[in-house]
Write an enzyme that holds these catalytic residues in place. Sequence first.
Site, PDB file in Angstrom:
ATOM      1  CG  HIS A 223      -2.148   0.866   1.000  1.00  0.00           C
ATOM      2  ND1 HIS A 223      -2.109   2.242   1.045  1.00  0.00           N
ATOM      3  CD2 HIS A 223      -3.434   0.534   0.709  1.00  0.00           C
ATOM      4  CE1 HIS A 223      -3.330   2.719   0.814  1.00  0.00           C
ATOM      5  NE2 HIS A 223      -4.146   1.702   0.600  1.00  0.00           N
ATOM      6  CG  HIS A 224       1.606   5.204  -2.746  1.00  0.00           C
ATOM      7  ND1 HIS A 224       2.712   5.736  -2.119  1.00  0.00           N
ATOM      8  CD2 HIS A 224       1.678   5.627  -4.028  1.00  0.00           C
ATOM      9  CE1 HIS A 224       3.417   6.441  -2.987  1.00  0.00           C
ATOM     10  NE2 HIS A 224       2.824   6.389  -4.144  1.00  0.00           N
ATOM     11  CB  ALA A 225      -0.878   4.252   3.448  1.00  0.00           C
TER      12      ALA A 225
ATOM     13  CG  ASN B 173       3.959   7.915   0.688  1.00  0.00           C
ATOM     14  OD1 ASN B 173       4.140   7.612  -0.484  1.00  0.00           O
ATOM     15  ND2 ASN B 173       3.271   7.146   1.523  1.00  0.00           N
TER      16      ASN B 173
END
Length: 552
Positions: free
Chosen positions: A138-140, A316
Amino acid sequence: MNHLSGLDATFLHFETAEMPMHVGSLNVLDLPEGYQGDFYEDAKAYMVARMHLADVFTRKLALMPFDLSNPVWVEDEDIDVDYHVRHVTLPKPGTNRQLQQYVARLHSTLMDRSRPLWEFFIIDGLQSGQVALYTKVHHAGIDGQAGVEVGKAIFDTAPTGRVVKPPRPRARSHNYQLGMAELATAALRNTAAQYVKLYKMLPALGRALGSLAKPAEAVPGSDGKALAKRFDMRAPRTPFNVSITNQRSFAGRTIPLAETKAIGKHFGVTLNDVVMATVSGALRRYLKDSNELPDKSLVAGVPVSLREAGDTSANNQASMILVSLASDLKDPIQRLRAINASSTASKSTMNKFKAVILDDFPMFGAPWLMSGAASMIGRSGLVNVLPPVANVAISNVQGAPFPMYFAGALVTCYYPVSIASHGTALNVTVQSYNGRMDYGLIACRRAVPDITEIGDYMLAEHQTLMDLMQALPGDAKSAAGAGKPGAARGAAPVPAAPVPAAPAAKTAAAKARKPAARKVAAGKTPARKAAVKKAPVPKAAPAKRARKAATA
Protein backbone atom coordinates in the site's frame (compact mmCIF):
# COMPACT_ATOMS: atom_id res chain seq x y z
CA MET A 1 2.39 3.01 17.92
CA ASN A 2 3.62 5.10 15.00
CA HIS A 3 1.42 7.86 13.58
CA LEU A 4 0.84 8.07 9.84
CA SER A 5 1.80 11.44 8.41
CA GLY A 6 -0.85 13.52 6.70
CA LEU A 7 0.56 12.56 3.30
CA ASP A 8 0.66 8.84 4.13
CA ALA A 9 -2.92 8.91 5.40
CA THR A 10 -4.13 10.70 2.28
CA PHE A 11 -3.53 7.53 0.28
CA LEU A 12 -5.87 5.71 2.68
CA HIS A 13 -8.60 8.33 2.76
CA PHE A 14 -8.74 8.81 -1.02
CA GLU A 15 -8.81 5.07 -1.71
CA THR A 16 -12.02 3.72 -3.22
CA ALA A 17 -13.05 0.44 -4.84
CA GLU A 18 -12.38 2.04 -8.24
CA MET A 19 -9.08 3.59 -7.18
CA PRO A 20 -6.92 1.19 -5.11
CA MET A 21 -3.90 2.98 -3.68
CA HIS A 22 -1.25 0.28 -3.70
CA VAL A 23 1.92 0.09 -5.78
CA GLY A 24 3.81 -2.97 -6.89
CA SER A 25 6.20 -4.59 -9.30
CA LEU A 26 6.43 -7.53 -11.67
CA ASN A 27 9.67 -9.51 -11.69
CA VAL A 28 10.39 -12.52 -13.87
CA LEU A 29 12.87 -14.93 -12.29
CA ASP A 30 15.33 -17.43 -13.74
CA LEU A 31 15.42 -20.47 -11.47
CA PRO A 32 18.84 -21.93 -10.63
CA GLU A 33 20.11 -24.45 -13.15
CA GLY A 34 18.84 -27.92 -12.36
CA TYR A 35 16.40 -26.65 -9.71
CA GLN A 36 13.95 -29.40 -8.67
CA GLY A 37 12.40 -27.95 -5.50
CA ASP A 38 9.09 -26.27 -4.71
CA PHE A 39 9.81 -22.60 -5.33
CA TYR A 40 6.61 -21.41 -3.65
CA GLU A 41 7.52 -23.13 -0.38
CA ASP A 42 11.09 -21.85 -0.68
CA ALA A 43 9.81 -18.32 -1.24
CA LYS A 44 7.62 -18.47 1.87
CA ALA A 45 10.51 -19.64 4.03
CA TYR A 46 12.70 -16.96 2.46
CA MET A 47 10.21 -14.22 3.39
CA VAL A 48 9.67 -15.52 6.93
CA ALA A 49 13.40 -15.15 7.54
CA ARG A 50 13.42 -11.54 6.26
CA MET A 51 10.14 -9.92 7.28
CA HIS A 52 11.76 -8.21 10.26
CA LEU A 53 14.17 -6.33 7.94
CA ALA A 54 11.46 -3.89 6.82
CA ASP A 55 8.66 -2.44 8.95
CA VAL A 56 6.19 -2.62 6.08
CA PHE A 57 6.00 -6.42 6.47
CA THR A 58 5.21 -6.49 10.20
CA ARG A 59 2.95 -3.51 10.91
CA LYS A 60 -0.78 -3.02 10.44
CA LEU A 61 -3.28 -0.20 10.86
CA ALA A 62 -5.15 0.71 14.01
CA LEU A 63 -8.11 2.90 13.02
CA MET A 64 -9.21 5.89 15.08
CA PRO A 65 -12.71 5.98 16.63
CA PHE A 66 -15.26 7.38 14.17
CA ASP A 67 -12.40 8.09 11.72
CA LEU A 68 -11.79 11.40 13.47
CA SER A 69 -8.05 11.34 12.83
CA ASN A 70 -5.40 9.42 10.93
CA PRO A 71 -4.75 5.77 11.85
CA VAL A 72 -1.54 4.62 13.51
CA TRP A 73 0.83 1.76 12.70
CA VAL A 74 1.05 -1.03 15.27
CA GLU A 75 3.02 -4.28 15.28
CA ASP A 76 1.16 -7.37 14.09
CA GLU A 77 2.10 -10.26 16.36
CA ASP A 78 0.32 -12.93 14.32
CA ILE A 79 1.28 -12.64 10.62
CA ASP A 80 -0.31 -15.26 8.37
CA VAL A 81 2.44 -15.93 5.84
CA ASP A 82 0.18 -18.23 3.79
CA TYR A 83 -2.11 -15.25 3.22
CA HIS A 84 0.62 -12.78 2.33
CA VAL A 85 2.65 -15.10 0.06
CA ARG A 86 0.38 -16.85 -2.44
CA HIS A 87 0.74 -19.24 -5.35
CA VAL A 88 -0.83 -18.86 -8.82
CA THR A 89 -0.45 -21.08 -11.88
CA LEU A 90 -1.20 -19.53 -15.28
CA PRO A 91 -3.42 -21.48 -17.69
CA LYS A 92 -1.72 -22.87 -20.77
CA PRO A 93 0.08 -21.75 -22.84
CA GLY A 94 1.33 -19.27 -20.20
CA THR A 95 2.32 -16.39 -22.49
CA ASN A 96 3.75 -13.07 -21.36
CA ARG A 97 0.49 -11.41 -22.33
CA GLN A 98 -1.44 -13.79 -20.07
CA LEU A 99 0.98 -12.97 -17.26
CA GLN A 100 0.51 -9.23 -17.63
CA GLN A 101 -3.27 -9.53 -17.89
CA TYR A 102 -3.33 -11.55 -14.68
CA VAL A 103 -1.14 -8.98 -12.93
CA ALA A 104 -3.59 -6.28 -14.03
CA ARG A 105 -6.45 -8.20 -12.38
CA LEU A 106 -4.48 -8.78 -9.17
CA HIS A 107 -3.62 -5.08 -9.06
CA SER A 108 -7.28 -4.06 -9.27
CA THR A 109 -8.36 -5.52 -5.91
CA LEU A 110 -8.27 -3.72 -2.57
CA MET A 111 -6.06 -4.95 0.26
CA ASP A 112 -7.30 -6.17 3.65
CA ARG A 113 -6.68 -3.31 6.10
CA SER A 114 -6.89 -5.61 9.12
CA ARG A 115 -3.56 -7.19 8.07
CA PRO A 116 -0.13 -5.79 7.14
CA LEU A 117 -0.62 -4.06 3.80
CA TRP A 118 1.47 -6.24 1.48
CA GLU A 119 0.92 -9.27 -0.74
CA PHE A 120 3.34 -11.38 -2.79
CA PHE A 121 2.31 -13.76 -5.57
CA ILE A 122 4.52 -16.54 -6.94
CA ILE A 123 3.29 -17.21 -10.49
CA ASP A 124 4.37 -20.29 -12.41
CA GLY A 125 3.15 -21.99 -15.56
CA LEU A 126 4.99 -19.55 -17.82
CA GLN A 127 5.71 -20.80 -21.33
CA SER A 128 9.36 -19.84 -20.91
CA GLY A 129 9.80 -22.08 -17.87
CA GLN A 130 10.54 -19.06 -15.69
CA VAL A 131 8.70 -18.01 -12.52
CA ALA A 132 7.19 -14.58 -11.90
CA LEU A 133 7.00 -12.59 -8.68
CA TYR A 134 4.26 -9.96 -8.40
CA THR A 135 4.34 -7.77 -5.30
CA LYS A 136 2.01 -5.07 -4.04
CA VAL A 137 2.34 -2.79 -1.03
CA HIS A 138 0.00 0.00 0.00
CA HIS A 139 1.19 3.49 -0.91
CA ALA A 140 0.34 4.66 2.61
CA GLY A 141 3.47 2.82 3.74
CA ILE A 142 6.06 3.58 1.05
CA ASP A 143 6.91 5.85 -1.86
CA GLY A 144 9.19 5.01 -4.79
CA GLN A 145 12.49 5.49 -2.96
CA ALA A 146 11.25 3.72 0.16
CA GLY A 147 10.23 0.85 -2.12
CA VAL A 148 13.82 0.56 -3.31
CA GLU A 149 14.92 0.23 0.31
CA VAL A 150 12.33 -2.51 0.87
CA GLY A 151 13.77 -4.23 -2.20
CA LYS A 152 17.18 -4.26 -0.52
CA ALA A 153 15.63 -6.24 2.34
CA ILE A 154 14.12 -8.97 0.19
CA PHE A 155 16.66 -9.22 -2.66
CA ASP A 156 20.23 -10.51 -2.55
CA THR A 157 23.25 -9.66 -4.68
CA ALA A 158 24.33 -13.29 -5.07
CA PRO A 159 22.40 -16.52 -5.75
CA THR A 160 23.72 -18.04 -2.53
CA GLY A 161 22.02 -15.27 -0.54
CA ARG A 162 23.29 -13.73 2.65
CA VAL A 163 23.14 -14.62 6.30
CA VAL A 164 20.18 -12.82 7.89
CA LYS A 165 20.31 -12.42 11.65
CA PRO A 166 16.99 -13.51 13.21
CA PRO A 167 14.92 -10.90 15.06
CA ARG A 168 15.21 -10.52 18.79
CA PRO A 169 12.34 -12.16 20.67
CA ARG A 170 9.75 -9.73 22.00
CA ALA A 171 7.15 -10.10 24.69
CA ARG A 172 3.70 -10.57 23.16
CA SER A 173 1.01 -8.12 24.27
CA HIS A 174 -1.86 -10.36 23.08
CA ASN A 175 -3.81 -7.25 22.06
CA TYR A 176 -5.33 -7.47 18.60
CA GLN A 177 -6.17 -3.73 18.58
CA LEU A 178 -5.54 -0.78 20.88
CA GLY A 179 -8.25 0.62 23.17
CA MET A 180 -10.45 3.53 22.07
CA ALA A 181 -9.30 5.82 24.89
CA GLU A 182 -5.65 5.14 24.07
CA LEU A 183 -6.21 5.86 20.38
CA ALA A 184 -8.22 9.04 21.01
CA THR A 185 -5.55 10.43 23.36
CA ALA A 186 -2.82 9.68 20.83
CA ALA A 187 -4.82 11.39 18.08
CA LEU A 188 -5.25 14.60 20.09
CA ARG A 189 -1.57 14.74 21.01
CA ASN A 190 -0.45 14.14 17.44
CA THR A 191 -2.85 16.77 16.07
CA ALA A 192 -1.54 19.36 18.54
CA ALA A 193 2.04 18.61 17.49
CA GLN A 194 1.09 18.97 13.82
CA TYR A 195 -0.45 22.41 14.41
CA VAL A 196 2.69 23.56 16.26
CA LYS A 197 4.85 22.35 13.38
CA LEU A 198 2.63 24.17 10.87
CA TYR A 199 2.77 27.41 12.87
CA LYS A 200 6.57 27.32 12.98
CA MET A 201 6.76 26.94 9.20
CA LEU A 202 4.50 29.90 8.34
CA PRO A 203 7.34 32.49 8.02
CA ALA A 204 9.33 30.25 5.67
CA LEU A 205 6.17 29.54 3.67
CA GLY A 206 5.56 33.27 3.28
CA ARG A 207 9.08 33.83 1.99
CA ALA A 208 8.66 31.00 -0.53
CA LEU A 209 5.41 32.47 -1.82
CA GLY A 210 7.06 35.85 -2.18
CA SER A 211 9.95 34.45 -4.17
CA LEU A 212 7.52 32.66 -6.50
CA ALA A 213 5.93 35.96 -7.49
CA LYS A 214 9.31 37.38 -8.52
CA PRO A 215 10.46 36.84 -12.12
CA ALA A 216 13.01 34.06 -12.43
CA GLU A 217 16.54 34.97 -13.35
CA ALA A 218 17.57 34.68 -16.98
CA VAL A 219 13.98 34.17 -18.09
CA PRO A 220 13.02 36.47 -20.96
CA GLY A 221 9.77 38.34 -20.82
CA SER A 222 9.16 38.86 -17.12
CA ASP A 223 6.14 41.09 -17.69
CA GLY A 224 2.64 40.41 -16.36
CA LYS A 225 1.70 38.25 -19.34
CA ALA A 226 4.73 36.00 -18.91
CA LEU A 227 4.10 35.76 -15.18
CA ALA A 228 0.49 34.70 -15.76
CA LYS A 229 1.70 32.04 -18.16
CA ARG A 230 3.92 30.58 -15.46
CA PHE A 231 0.82 29.96 -13.33
CA ASP A 232 -1.15 28.35 -16.20
CA MET A 233 -1.73 24.82 -14.87
CA ARG A 234 -4.45 23.91 -17.36
CA ALA A 235 -4.14 20.74 -19.41
CA PRO A 236 -6.19 19.82 -22.50
CA ARG A 237 -8.88 17.17 -22.25
CA THR A 238 -7.95 13.72 -23.57
CA PRO A 239 -9.43 10.19 -23.36
CA PHE A 240 -7.24 9.65 -20.29
CA ASN A 241 -8.97 12.35 -18.21
CA VAL A 242 -12.10 10.47 -17.14
CA SER A 243 -13.57 8.71 -14.13
CA ILE A 244 -12.14 5.22 -13.86
CA THR A 245 -13.39 1.77 -12.89
CA ASN A 246 -11.58 -0.87 -10.85
CA GLN A 247 -10.58 -2.76 -14.02
CA ARG A 248 -6.94 -2.45 -15.08
CA SER A 249 -4.80 -3.01 -18.16
CA PHE A 250 -1.04 -3.40 -17.86
CA ALA A 251 1.93 -3.59 -20.21
CA GLY A 252 5.69 -3.73 -19.69
CA ARG A 253 8.37 -2.60 -22.10
CA THR A 254 12.17 -2.40 -21.83
CA ILE A 255 14.68 0.07 -23.29
CA PRO A 256 18.45 -0.17 -22.70
CA LEU A 257 19.63 2.30 -20.06
CA ALA A 258 22.86 2.99 -21.96
CA GLU A 259 20.93 4.14 -25.04
CA THR A 260 18.70 6.43 -22.96
CA LYS A 261 21.75 7.99 -21.33
CA ALA A 262 23.45 8.40 -24.71
CA ILE A 263 20.47 10.34 -26.10
CA GLY A 264 20.42 12.64 -23.07
CA LYS A 265 24.17 13.29 -23.24
CA HIS A 266 24.10 13.89 -27.01
CA PHE A 267 21.37 16.53 -26.85
CA GLY A 268 22.37 18.03 -23.49
CA VAL A 269 19.27 17.00 -21.52
CA THR A 270 18.65 14.78 -18.51
CA LEU A 271 17.68 11.13 -18.44
CA ASN A 272 14.25 12.12 -17.08
CA ASP A 273 13.77 14.42 -20.07
CA VAL A 274 14.46 11.53 -22.46
CA VAL A 275 11.95 9.34 -20.58
CA MET A 276 9.26 12.02 -20.84
CA ALA A 277 10.07 12.66 -24.50
CA THR A 278 9.71 8.94 -25.23
CA VAL A 279 6.31 8.83 -23.51
CA SER A 280 5.26 12.10 -25.16
CA GLY A 281 6.07 10.84 -28.64
CA ALA A 282 4.19 7.60 -27.97
CA LEU A 283 1.09 9.41 -26.72
CA ARG A 284 1.23 11.80 -29.66
CA ARG A 285 1.18 8.86 -32.11
CA TYR A 286 -1.51 7.04 -30.13
CA LEU A 287 -3.89 10.02 -29.95
CA LYS A 288 -3.18 11.08 -33.53
CA ASP A 289 -4.35 7.68 -34.78
CA SER A 290 -7.89 8.53 -33.69
CA ASN A 291 -7.79 12.30 -34.33
CA GLU A 292 -7.81 12.94 -30.57
CA LEU A 293 -4.47 14.74 -30.30
CA PRO A 294 -5.25 18.17 -28.80
CA ASP A 295 -3.77 21.34 -30.25
CA LYS A 296 -2.44 22.28 -26.83
CA SER A 297 0.43 20.28 -25.36
CA LEU A 298 -0.22 17.39 -23.00
CA VAL A 299 0.84 17.92 -19.38
CA ALA A 300 2.47 15.28 -17.17
CA GLY A 301 2.22 15.07 -13.42
CA VAL A 302 5.72 14.11 -12.25
CA PRO A 303 6.45 13.07 -8.63
CA VAL A 304 9.47 14.74 -7.02
CA SER A 305 11.19 13.20 -4.00
CA LEU A 306 11.60 15.37 -0.90
CA ARG A 307 13.64 12.69 0.86
CA GLU A 308 16.98 13.69 2.35
CA ALA A 309 20.06 11.68 1.40
CA GLY A 310 20.36 8.57 3.57
CA ASP A 311 16.72 8.66 4.73
CA THR A 312 15.39 5.09 4.42
CA SER A 313 12.18 5.47 6.47
CA ALA A 314 9.16 3.58 5.15
CA ASN A 315 6.82 6.48 4.45
CA ASN A 316 5.98 9.01 1.74
CA GLN A 317 8.17 12.06 1.20
CA ALA A 318 7.25 13.40 -2.20
CA SER A 319 5.46 16.17 -4.02
CA MET A 320 4.52 16.69 -7.66
CA ILE A 321 5.40 19.09 -10.46
CA LEU A 322 3.66 19.71 -13.78
CA VAL A 323 5.73 19.38 -16.95
CA SER A 324 4.68 20.20 -20.50
CA LEU A 325 5.19 17.21 -22.81
CA ALA A 326 5.36 19.51 -25.88
CA SER A 327 3.09 17.09 -27.76
CA ASP A 328 2.02 19.98 -30.00
CA LEU A 329 5.50 19.94 -31.58
CA LYS A 330 6.02 17.55 -34.47
CA ASP A 331 9.81 17.62 -34.40
CA PRO A 332 11.15 15.09 -31.83
CA ILE A 333 14.25 17.13 -30.99
CA GLN A 334 12.31 20.36 -30.54
CA ARG A 335 9.94 18.38 -28.34
CA LEU A 336 12.83 17.02 -26.26
CA ARG A 337 14.31 20.48 -25.73
CA ALA A 338 10.90 21.97 -24.84
CA ILE A 339 10.38 19.24 -22.25
CA ASN A 340 13.80 20.01 -20.80
CA ALA A 341 12.95 23.72 -20.53
CA SER A 342 9.58 23.04 -18.89
CA SER A 343 11.05 20.50 -16.47
CA THR A 344 13.87 22.86 -15.48
CA ALA A 345 11.42 25.69 -14.80
CA SER A 346 9.10 23.48 -12.74
CA LYS A 347 11.98 22.09 -10.68
CA SER A 348 13.24 25.63 -10.06
CA THR A 349 9.85 26.59 -8.65
CA MET A 350 9.70 23.40 -6.58
CA ASN A 351 13.14 24.09 -5.09
CA LYS A 352 11.82 27.34 -3.64
CA PHE A 353 9.09 25.43 -1.79
CA LYS A 354 10.91 22.18 -1.04
CA ALA A 355 11.96 23.18 2.45
CA VAL A 356 8.43 24.20 3.47
CA ILE A 357 6.34 21.48 1.81
CA LEU A 358 4.56 19.60 4.56
CA ASP A 359 4.31 15.83 4.43
CA ASP A 360 2.68 15.82 7.87
CA PHE A 361 -0.27 18.12 8.42
CA PRO A 362 -3.26 18.20 10.79
CA MET A 363 -6.35 16.32 9.60
CA PHE A 364 -8.48 16.02 12.75
CA GLY A 365 -12.08 15.36 11.73
CA ALA A 366 -11.21 15.23 8.03
CA PRO A 367 -10.71 11.51 7.19
CA TRP A 368 -14.39 10.60 6.92
CA LEU A 369 -15.04 13.72 4.84
CA MET A 370 -12.14 12.97 2.49
CA SER A 371 -13.29 9.39 1.94
CA GLY A 372 -16.81 10.56 1.11
CA ALA A 373 -15.55 13.24 -1.25
CA ALA A 374 -13.33 10.73 -3.08
CA SER A 375 -16.29 8.43 -3.70
CA MET A 376 -18.54 11.28 -4.78
CA ILE A 377 -16.05 12.76 -7.24
CA GLY A 378 -15.36 9.43 -8.87
CA ARG A 379 -18.94 8.19 -9.18
CA SER A 380 -20.68 11.47 -9.94
CA GLY A 381 -18.82 12.00 -13.22
CA LEU A 382 -17.44 15.38 -12.14
CA VAL A 383 -14.00 14.35 -13.35
CA ASN A 384 -15.40 14.01 -16.87
CA VAL A 385 -16.30 17.71 -17.01
CA LEU A 386 -13.78 19.44 -14.72
CA PRO A 387 -10.64 20.81 -16.42
CA PRO A 388 -7.81 18.29 -15.99
CA VAL A 389 -4.67 19.31 -14.13
CA ALA A 390 -2.50 16.67 -15.81
CA ASN A 391 -3.11 14.21 -18.64
CA VAL A 392 -0.76 11.43 -17.55
CA ALA A 393 1.40 10.55 -14.56
CA ILE A 394 5.06 9.80 -15.32
CA SER A 395 7.54 8.67 -12.69
CA ASN A 396 11.16 7.53 -12.87
CA VAL A 397 12.68 5.53 -10.01
CA GLN A 398 16.38 4.77 -9.79
CA GLY A 399 16.90 1.10 -9.04
CA ALA A 400 19.82 -1.26 -8.56
CA PRO A 401 22.53 -1.12 -11.26
CA PHE A 402 23.50 -4.74 -10.59
CA PRO A 403 21.73 -8.14 -10.83
CA MET A 404 19.64 -9.23 -7.85
CA TYR A 405 18.28 -12.57 -6.64
CA PHE A 406 15.12 -13.66 -4.86
CA ALA A 407 15.27 -16.99 -3.02
CA GLY A 408 18.23 -17.97 -5.20
CA ALA A 409 16.50 -17.08 -8.50
CA LEU A 410 17.88 -14.35 -10.78
CA VAL A 411 15.67 -11.27 -11.14
CA THR A 412 15.64 -10.61 -14.89
CA CYS A 413 13.35 -7.55 -14.94
CA TYR A 414 11.74 -5.00 -12.63
CA TYR A 415 8.50 -3.62 -14.10
CA PRO A 416 6.77 -1.10 -11.79
CA VAL A 417 2.99 -1.38 -11.37
CA SER A 418 1.65 1.94 -10.09
CA ILE A 419 -1.69 3.74 -9.63
CA ALA A 420 -4.33 4.88 -12.11
CA SER A 421 -6.58 7.56 -10.62
CA HIS A 422 -9.75 9.48 -11.38
CA GLY A 423 -8.88 12.07 -14.01
CA THR A 424 -5.53 10.41 -14.79
CA ALA A 425 -6.41 7.00 -16.15
CA LEU A 426 -2.87 6.30 -17.41
CA ASN A 427 0.28 6.01 -15.32
CA VAL A 428 3.75 5.33 -16.74
CA THR A 429 6.40 4.44 -14.17
CA VAL A 430 9.98 3.60 -15.10
CA GLN A 431 12.56 1.79 -12.98
CA SER A 432 16.19 1.31 -13.91
CA TYR A 433 17.63 -2.09 -13.14
CA ASN A 434 20.88 -3.76 -14.17
CA GLY A 435 21.40 -1.76 -17.38
CA ARG A 436 17.70 -1.67 -18.29
CA MET A 437 14.91 0.89 -18.24
CA ASP A 438 11.79 -1.11 -17.41
CA TYR A 439 8.59 0.80 -18.26
CA GLY A 440 5.41 -0.26 -16.46
CA LEU A 441 2.18 1.09 -17.99
CA ILE A 442 -0.98 0.76 -15.87
CA ALA A 443 -4.37 2.17 -16.87
CA CYS A 444 -8.10 1.85 -16.44
CA ARG A 445 -9.05 -0.89 -18.92
CA ARG A 446 -12.20 0.92 -19.99
CA ALA A 447 -10.33 4.15 -20.76
CA VAL A 448 -7.23 2.51 -22.29
CA PRO A 449 -8.02 -1.06 -23.40
CA ASP A 450 -5.23 -1.06 -26.00
CA ILE A 451 -2.39 -0.13 -23.66
CA THR A 452 0.02 -2.43 -25.52
CA GLU A 453 -0.11 -0.02 -28.48
CA ILE A 454 1.22 2.79 -26.30
CA GLY A 455 4.02 0.49 -25.19
CA ASP A 456 4.90 -0.34 -28.80
CA TYR A 457 4.82 3.33 -29.78
CA MET A 458 7.29 4.03 -26.95
CA LEU A 459 9.74 1.59 -28.48
CA ALA A 460 9.26 3.21 -31.88
CA GLU A 461 9.79 6.70 -30.42
CA HIS A 462 12.97 5.59 -28.70
CA GLN A 463 14.24 4.23 -32.01
CA THR A 464 13.45 7.57 -33.68
CA LEU A 465 15.51 9.41 -31.06
CA MET A 466 18.37 6.95 -31.52
CA ASP A 467 18.33 7.47 -35.30
CA LEU A 468 18.28 11.26 -34.89
CA MET A 469 21.15 11.08 -32.42
CA GLN A 470 23.27 9.42 -35.08
CA ALA A 471 22.11 11.72 -37.88
CA LEU A 472 22.37 15.08 -36.08
CA PRO A 473 25.20 16.80 -34.21
CA GLY A 474 24.76 17.28 -30.49
CA ASP A 475 23.98 20.99 -30.83
CA ALA A 476 21.32 20.49 -33.51
CA LYS A 477 18.23 22.52 -32.70
CA SER A 478 15.81 20.60 -34.87
CA ALA A 479 15.41 17.45 -36.86
CA ALA A 480 13.73 19.38 -39.65
CA GLY A 481 15.49 18.96 -42.97
CA ALA A 482 17.96 16.47 -41.59
CA GLY A 483 16.72 13.72 -43.83
CA LYS A 484 16.88 10.07 -43.08
CA PRO A 485 20.03 8.47 -41.71
CA GLY A 486 22.29 7.13 -44.41
CA ALA A 487 22.39 3.63 -43.02
CA ALA A 488 20.38 1.64 -40.54
CA ARG A 489 21.88 1.42 -37.08
CA GLY A 490 23.23 -1.93 -35.99
CA ALA A 491 21.54 -3.92 -33.30
CA ALA A 492 21.97 -2.41 -29.85
CA PRO A 493 23.65 -4.37 -27.08
CA VAL A 494 21.14 -6.87 -25.78
CA PRO A 495 20.72 -7.03 -21.98
CA ALA A 496 21.92 -10.25 -20.42
CA ALA A 497 18.54 -10.85 -18.80
CA PRO A 498 15.56 -11.86 -20.94
CA VAL A 499 12.76 -9.34 -21.22
CA PRO A 500 9.29 -10.65 -20.39
CA ALA A 501 7.19 -8.07 -22.20
CA ALA A 502 3.93 -8.98 -23.82
CA PRO A 503 3.25 -8.68 -27.53
CA ALA A 504 0.77 -6.10 -28.72
CA ALA A 505 -2.65 -7.66 -28.84
CA LYS A 506 -5.49 -6.29 -30.90
CA THR A 507 -8.34 -5.79 -28.48
CA ALA A 508 -11.83 -6.71 -29.53
CA ALA A 509 -14.47 -4.03 -29.37
CA ALA A 510 -18.05 -3.40 -30.24
CA LYS A 511 -17.70 0.12 -31.52
CA ALA A 512 -14.82 2.50 -32.34
CA ARG A 513 -14.90 6.01 -30.89
CA LYS A 514 -14.13 7.69 -34.23
CA PRO A 515 -14.23 5.12 -37.01
CA ALA A 516 -13.50 7.59 -39.79
CA ALA A 517 -10.23 8.60 -38.19
CA ARG A 518 -8.78 5.19 -37.44
CA LYS A 519 -6.61 4.80 -40.52
CA VAL A 520 -2.93 5.07 -39.79
CA ALA A 521 -0.75 6.78 -42.32
CA ALA A 522 1.85 4.65 -44.06
CA GLY A 523 5.09 4.43 -42.18
CA LYS A 524 3.57 5.29 -38.81
CA THR A 525 3.15 1.79 -37.47
CA PRO A 526 5.38 1.30 -34.44
CA ALA A 527 7.50 -1.46 -35.94
CA ARG A 528 10.51 -1.89 -33.65
CA LYS A 529 13.96 -2.40 -35.06
CA ALA A 530 16.40 -4.80 -33.48
CA ALA A 531 17.84 -2.02 -31.35
CA VAL A 532 15.49 -2.67 -28.45
CA LYS A 533 14.87 -6.17 -27.26
CA LYS A 534 11.39 -7.19 -26.19
CA ALA A 535 10.19 -10.73 -25.81
CA PRO A 536 8.33 -11.62 -27.86
CA VAL A 537 8.54 -9.11 -30.70
CA PRO A 538 5.26 -7.14 -30.92
CA LYS A 539 3.10 -6.95 -33.97
CA ALA A 540 2.61 -3.61 -35.66
CA ALA A 541 -0.11 -1.48 -34.13
CA PRO A 542 -3.45 -2.21 -35.81
CA ALA A 543 -4.73 0.28 -38.32
CA LYS A 544 -8.11 0.35 -36.64
CA ARG A 545 -8.70 -0.12 -32.96
CA ALA A 546 -11.44 0.31 -30.44
CA ARG A 547 -11.03 1.76 -27.00
CA LYS A 548 -14.32 0.83 -25.40
CA ALA A 549 -15.29 -2.56 -23.97
CA ALA A 550 -12.55 -5.13 -24.48
CA THR A 551 -11.85 -8.50 -23.03
CA ALA A 552 -8.89 -8.61 -20.68
